[in-house]
Write a protein that holds these residues in place. Structure first.
Motif, mmCIF file in Angstrom:
data_model
loop_
_atom_site.group_PDB
_atom_site.id
_atom_site.type_symbol
_atom_site.label_atom_id
_atom_site.label_comp_id
_atom_site.label_asym_id
_atom_site.label_seq_id
_atom_site.Cartn_x
_atom_site.Cartn_y
_atom_site.Cartn_z
ATOM 1 N N ASP A 186 0.709 -1.202 0.131
ATOM 2 C CA ASP A 186 0.025 -0.098 -0.064
ATOM 3 C C ASP A 186 0.785 1.358 0.097
ATOM 4 N N VAL A 187 2.006 1.235 -0.500
ATOM 5 C CA VAL A 187 3.012 2.248 -0.581
ATOM 6 C C VAL A 187 2.672 3.035 -2.073
ATOM 7 N N PRO A 188 2.065 4.365 -2.140
ATOM 8 C CA PRO A 188 1.671 4.839 -3.316
ATOM 9 C C PRO A 188 2.974 5.325 -4.239
ATOM 10 N N LEU A 189 3.643 4.271 -4.814
ATOM 11 C CA LEU A 189 4.905 4.809 -5.843
ATOM 12 C C LEU A 189 4.585 5.300 -6.971
ATOM 13 N N ARG A 190 5.415 6.262 -7.601
ATOM 14 C CA ARG A 190 5.331 6.581 -9.011
ATOM 15 C C ARG A 190 5.485 5.327 -9.672
ATOM 16 N N GLU A 191 5.103 5.213 -11.042
ATOM 17 C CA GLU A 191 5.533 4.095 -11.973
ATOM 18 C C GLU A 191 6.867 3.889 -12.092
ATOM 19 N N ASP A 192 7.562 5.170 -12.562
ATOM 20 C CA ASP A 192 8.675 4.676 -12.770
ATOM 21 C C ASP A 192 9.640 4.176 -11.559
ATOM 22 N N GLN A 193 9.267 4.640 -10.222
ATOM 23 C CA GLN A 193 10.030 4.026 -9.342
ATOM 24 C C GLN A 193 9.639 2.818 -8.883
ATOM 25 N N ARG A 194 8.278 2.224 -9.117
ATOM 26 C CA ARG A 194 8.075 0.872 -8.981
ATOM 27 C C ARG A 194 8.664 0.045 -9.968
#
Length: 219
Positions: A186-194
């Motif tokens: 449930d950590v809302p990461l940016r897609e590039d970070q993910r």
């Protein structure tokens, strides 16, 4: 107050009537002042309520001045047992916080390079816009911690850390961090970070039993 009483109590002699006859030569004299209304000592004693008003006003003025000259940094005391010491907006490079209970501690905008948080309980702590370059956060309880705009890079150690529900909005960066066994549920990461973190995701969190890749929602 005494001066006011004297003025109010002064008797002004009556104005003499005009006379056509020449008055006899006499030695001029000063009019005598009467204090008949001020004979009582109580008249010179200020009103009790007025004294209380002045006392309260003076106290508030002193309090305001003391707050004005107080070190502004004291307004940013952190919470938790580390408490009374200031941890917000400070240079805490290399500080040892390992194993401490620092629930909801405020580290906003602080420099925390190479700081040691190993095994610390940081539930709800704020690292907003903080520099955590090279910090050791391994085995730490970071649930609901705020990493918004934080720099968690260059071999920052997040191994086996529990970041469930942590905030990582804005330009938060975990580039170069060790995330083996970290739980990002449930950590809302940016897609590039993910996508970046999924390249290095490995291990299972010993506390939650969740695999790092699964918590990152890697394909």
């Amino acid at each position: 107050m005494a001066l006011l009483n004297v003025i109010l109590c002064t008797k002004i002699p009556p104005k003499p009537y005009l006379s056509l006859t020449k008055p006899p030569l006499s030695i001029p004299h000063l009019p005598s002042l009467s204090f008949s209304l001020c004979d009582k000592p109580q008249a010179l004693i200020p009103n009790k309520k007025l004294v209380e008003v002045f006392a309260k006003t003076g106290f508030l003025a002193i309090l305001s001045a003391s707050l004005f000259f107080t070190d502004p940094a004291l307004a940013f005391k952190g919470g938790g047992p580390y408490g009374s010491e200031v941890t917000r907006g400070q240079d805490l490079t290399g500080k040892d916080f390992s194993g401490r209970t620092l629930i909801k501690q405020d580290f906003k905008t602080s420099i925390l390079r190479q700081a040691n948080f190993k095994g610390a309980k940081l539930l709800g702590a704020s690292f907003f816009d903080a520099d955590l370059t090279g910090a050791d956060l391994s085995d730490a309880d970071l649930r609901s911690a705020d990493f918004s705009l934080a720099n968690v890079t260059k071999v920052a150690n997040l191994s086996n850390a529990n970041l469930e529900g942590a905030l990582a909005t804005g330009n938060t960066s975990f580039r170069g961090s060790n995330i083996t066994g970290a739980d990002f549920t449930d950590v809302p990461l940016r897609e590039d970070q993910r996508e970046y973190l999924c390249k290095f995701a490995d291990g299972v969190n010993p506390t939650t039993g969740n695999a790092t890749r699964d918590t990152l929602l890697c394909n």
